[in-house]
Design a protein around this motif. Sequence first.
Motif, PDB file in Angstrom:
ATOM      1  N   THR A  55      -8.808  -3.359  -4.409  1.00 59.46           N
ATOM      2  CA  THR A  55      -7.937  -3.150  -3.382  1.00 59.46           C
ATOM      3  C   THR A  55      -6.671  -4.342  -3.799  1.00 59.46           C
ATOM      4  O   THR A  55      -5.624  -4.403  -2.869  1.00 59.46           O
ATOM      5  CB  THR A  55      -8.399  -3.819  -2.088  1.00 59.46           C
ATOM      6  N   LEU A  56      -6.648  -5.010  -4.825  1.00 60.03           N
ATOM      7  CA  LEU A  56      -5.745  -5.832  -4.957  1.00 60.03           C
ATOM      8  C   LEU A  56      -4.779  -5.277  -5.853  1.00 60.03           C
ATOM      9  O   LEU A  56      -4.961  -4.401  -6.871  1.00 60.03           O
ATOM     10  CB  LEU A  56      -6.459  -7.086  -6.034  1.00 60.03           C
ATOM     11  N   MET A  57      -3.304  -5.099  -5.313  1.00 59.26           N
ATOM     12  CA  MET A  57      -2.363  -4.297  -6.016  1.00 59.26           C
ATOM     13  C   MET A  57      -1.479  -5.036  -6.956  1.00 59.26           C
ATOM     14  O   MET A  57      -1.494  -6.180  -6.891  1.00 59.26           O
ATOM     15  CB  MET A  57      -1.673  -3.558  -4.773  1.00 59.26           C
ATOM     16  N   GLY A  58      -1.169  -4.137  -7.849  1.00 55.82           N
ATOM     17  CA  GLY A  58      -0.119  -4.629  -8.767  1.00 55.82           C
ATOM     18  C   GLY A  58      -0.398  -4.186 -10.198  1.00 55.82           C
ATOM     19  O   GLY A  58       0.375  -4.132 -11.069  1.00 55.82           O
ATOM     20  N   ASP A  59      -1.589  -3.666 -10.406  1.00 53.59           N
ATOM     21  CA  ASP A  59      -1.711  -3.145 -11.808  1.00 53.59           C
ATOM     22  C   ASP A  59      -1.702  -1.677 -11.760  1.00 53.59           C
ATOM     23  O   ASP A  59      -2.681  -1.162 -10.716  1.00 53.59           O
ATOM     24  CB  ASP A  59      -3.341  -3.919 -12.095  1.00 53.59           C
ATOM     25  N   PRO A  60      -1.352  -0.859 -12.572  1.00 57.38           N
ATOM     26  CA  PRO A  60      -1.104   0.540 -12.634  1.00 57.38           C
ATOM     27  C   PRO A  60      -2.395   1.166 -12.223  1.00 57.38           C
ATOM     28  O   PRO A  60      -2.569   2.158 -11.602  1.00 57.38           O
ATOM     29  CB  PRO A  60      -0.338   0.928 -13.517  1.00 57.38           C
ATOM     30  N   ASP A  61      -3.389   1.130 -13.194  1.00 61.45           N
ATOM     31  CA  ASP A  61      -4.658   1.631 -13.263  1.00 61.45           C
ATOM     32  C   ASP A  61      -5.308   1.533 -12.002  1.00 61.45           C
ATOM     33  O   ASP A  61      -6.040   2.184 -11.154  1.00 61.45           O
ATOM     34  CB  ASP A  61      -5.413   1.164 -14.465  1.00 61.45           C
ATOM     35  N   ARG A  62      -5.067   0.167 -11.506  1.00 61.20           N
ATOM     36  CA  ARG A  62      -6.319  -0.206 -10.290  1.00 61.20           C
ATOM     37  C   ARG A  62      -5.527   0.438  -9.104  1.00 61.20           C
ATOM     38  O   ARG A  62      -6.211   1.111  -8.119  1.00 61.20           O
ATOM     39  CB  ARG A  62      -6.210  -1.793 -10.146  1.00 61.20           C
ATOM     40  N   ASP A  63      -4.341   0.359  -9.105  1.00 54.96           N
ATOM     41  CA  ASP A  63      -3.398   0.811  -7.954  1.00 54.96           C
ATOM     42  C   ASP A  63      -3.609   2.464  -7.848  1.00 54.96           C
ATOM     43  O   ASP A  63      -4.026   3.076  -6.651  1.00 54.96           O
ATOM     44  CB  ASP A  63      -1.761   0.645  -8.213  1.00 54.96           C
ATOM     45  N   ALA A  64      -3.861   3.064  -8.795  1.00 54.57           N
ATOM     46  CA  ALA A  64      -4.073   4.553  -8.991  1.00 54.57           C
ATOM     47  C   ALA A  64      -5.493   4.886  -8.109  1.00 54.57           C
ATOM     48  O   ALA A  64      -5.725   5.817  -7.568  1.00 54.57           O
ATOM     49  CB  ALA A  64      -4.146   5.192 -10.219  1.00 54.57           C
ATOM     50  N   ARG A  65      -6.611   4.157  -8.596  1.00 57.07           N
ATOM     51  CA  ARG A  65      -7.876   3.927  -8.136  1.00 57.07           C
ATOM     52  C   ARG A  65      -8.025   3.947  -6.581  1.00 57.07           C
ATOM     53  O   ARG A  65      -8.434   4.727  -5.860  1.00 57.07           O
ATOM     54  CB  ARG A  65      -8.841   3.163  -8.778  1.00 57.07           C
ATOM     55  N   LEU A  85       0.832  -1.261  -0.154  1.00 56.92           N
ATOM     56  CA  LEU A  85       0.092   0.005  -0.064  1.00 56.92           C
ATOM     57  C   LEU A  85       0.991   1.189   0.045  1.00 56.92           C
ATOM     58  O   LEU A  85       0.557   2.009  -0.731  1.00 56.92           O
ATOM     59  CB  LEU A  85      -0.992   0.224   1.280  1.00 56.92           C
ATOM     60  N   LEU A  86       1.924   1.305   0.732  1.00 61.83           N
ATOM     61  CA  LEU A  86       2.801   2.465   0.757  1.00 61.83           C
ATOM     62  C   LEU A  86       3.506   2.831  -0.775  1.00 61.83           C
ATOM     63  O   LEU A  86       3.529   3.759  -1.069  1.00 61.83           O
ATOM     64  CB  LEU A  86       3.859   2.379   1.720  1.00 61.83           C
ATOM     65  N   ARG A  87       3.778   1.559  -1.365  1.00 63.43           N
ATOM     66  CA  ARG A  87       4.253   1.565  -2.569  1.00 63.43           C
ATOM     67  C   ARG A  87       3.226   2.525  -3.479  1.00 63.43           C
ATOM     68  O   ARG A  87       3.497   3.275  -4.228  1.00 63.43           O
ATOM     69  CB  ARG A  87       4.749   0.273  -3.102  1.00 63.43           C
ATOM     70  N   VAL A  88       1.890   1.893  -3.277  1.00 60.63           N
ATOM     71  CA  VAL A  88       0.958   2.577  -4.392  1.00 60.63           C
ATOM     72  C   VAL A  88       0.598   3.982  -3.734  1.00 60.63           C
ATOM     73  O   VAL A  88       0.365   4.846  -4.591  1.00 60.63           O
ATOM     74  CB  VAL A  88      -0.296   1.725  -3.978  1.00 60.63           C
ATOM     75  N   LEU A  89       0.669   4.388  -2.514  1.00 56.74           N
ATOM     76  CA  LEU A  89       0.353   5.611  -2.211  1.00 56.74           C
ATOM     77  C   LEU A  89       1.428   6.772  -2.457  1.00 56.74           C
ATOM     78  O   LEU A  89       1.261   7.923  -2.731  1.00 56.74           O
ATOM     79  CB  LEU A  89      -0.074   5.890  -0.560  1.00 56.74           C
ATOM     80  N   ARG A  90       2.729   6.217  -2.854  1.00 54.05           N
ATOM     81  CA  ARG A  90       3.670   7.036  -3.301  1.00 54.05           C
ATOM     82  C   ARG A  90       3.421   7.843  -4.748  1.00 54.05           C
ATOM     83  O   ARG A  90       3.871   8.521  -5.196  1.00 54.05           O
ATOM     84  CB  ARG A  90       5.142   6.372  -3.307  1.00 54.05           C
ATOM     85  N   ARG A  91       2.679   6.853  -5.465  1.00 56.65           N
ATOM     86  CA  ARG A  91       2.166   7.500  -6.562  1.00 56.65           C
ATOM     87  C   ARG A  91       1.228   8.706  -6.534  1.00 56.65           C
ATOM     88  O   ARG A  91       1.321   9.589  -7.534  1.00 56.65           O
ATOM     89  CB  ARG A  91       1.159   6.656  -7.310  1.00 56.65           C
ATOM     90  N   MET A  92       0.661   9.057  -5.369  1.00 58.43           N
ATOM     91  CA  MET A  92      -0.364  10.146  -5.152  1.00 58.43           C
ATOM     92  C   MET A  92       0.214  10.974  -4.233  1.00 58.43           C
ATOM     93  O   MET A  92      -0.376  12.302  -4.228  1.00 58.43           O
ATOM     94  CB  MET A  92      -1.722   9.643  -4.854  1.00 58.43           C
ATOM     95  N   ALA A  93       1.217  10.892  -3.361  1.00 61.51           N
ATOM     96  CA  ALA A  93       1.308  11.702  -2.433  1.00 61.51           C
ATOM     97  C   ALA A  93       2.853  11.916  -2.256  1.00 61.51           C
ATOM     98  O   ALA A  93       3.722  10.878  -2.677  1.00 61.51           O
ATOM     99  CB  ALA A  93       0.814  11.356  -0.743  1.00 61.51           C
ATOM    100  N   PRO A  94       3.767  13.051  -2.221  1.00 56.92           N
ATOM    101  CA  PRO A  94       4.775  13.256  -1.955  1.00 56.92           C
ATOM    102  C   PRO A  94       5.490  12.244  -0.851  1.00 56.92           C
ATOM    103  O   PRO A  94       4.973  12.042   0.001  1.00 56.92           O
ATOM    104  CB  PRO A  94       5.204  14.658  -1.815  1.00 56.92           C
TER     105      PRO A  94
END
Length: 304
Positions: free
Chosen positions: A287-297, A14-23
């Motif tokens: 909530t299943l992580m690993g795909d860029p589009d789903r992760d962004a959502r 999740l932290l890896r995913v959140l880094r896409r949207m937050a500094p």
Amino acid sequence: MIVVLSGGVGAARLLRVLRRMAPDEEIVAVVNVGDDLVLHGLTICPDLDTIAYTLAGLSNEETGWGRRDESWRVMEELTSLGGASWFGLGDRDLATHLYRSQRLAEGATKTVVTAELVERWGVPVRLLPVSDDPVRTRFSTAIGPLSFQEYFVRHHHDVTVSAVDVEGADLAHPTPDVVRALHEARRVVIAPSNPVISIGPLLAVRGVHELVAARRADVVAVSPLIGGRALKGPADRLLRELGFGGGHAAVAGAYEGLLGRLVIDESDAAEAPALRAQGLDVTVCPTLMGDPDRDARLAAAVLE
Ligand code: FO1
């Protein structure tokens, strides 16, 4: 600041995913230490290391724990001597435990040692152990009392649990950095970690549950269940064994009094109306992580 209450693998992802949207400088992980153990005289902090290795690109993505490009020479030698071999410590990973144990023996706190390791590995976000005091998660099981790693690794979390006890939690204090982060956060995220044995022990540290409850309007949890099952580990089984029941309602029950919002997987949308009927704010998204589009959502849903 976005504070993420974290166990191991699910939180790391999740932290890896959140880094896409937050500094990066706005993201702080407050990490469970109830899984920590001393083995071969070394202090091992599985959740802190799993997150650090993952965010530094050093992790073994197949196992979810330990280092990639690992070798096992020390473990082989140790096994031939009759040493404990049920808990796998690779050669590279061992260097982390040697470094940490030496620094702790010199009087450094876990918080300081974590900051040193994180800086050397180039981990882009702050990692804070929830406490520098000893906290140990223990299990009452059908085969007797077990430490966390005896239950999880030695017995493959395949024994019936009747109670989870967090030894030392009532005497342990959250670190000043953790208290400040929980006060100042604009969002407190509960990672899709095991509510009972990863997030529970973190919340059990003196005062932490109260600090999170005081931020309820800003607390959002990502449920670790998809289709009623945990992707990895015994979350669904433990929720049932400890009387919380099944599905996302069990997760909400484990976090009673803490949630401003619960994020559940899109495949479980049918559970949303019943949860909302209980007064819970629910967001349905992948909530299943690993795909860029789903992760962004997912990141957008958590930070919305
Ligand atoms: N998990 C296993 O299933 N088997 C192991 O041998 C094992 C070794 C290990 C060594 C270091 C470390 O940081 C983690 C390790 N894990 C191992 C993972 C781990 O103990 C659990 O997944 C977590 O504690 C649960 O979050």
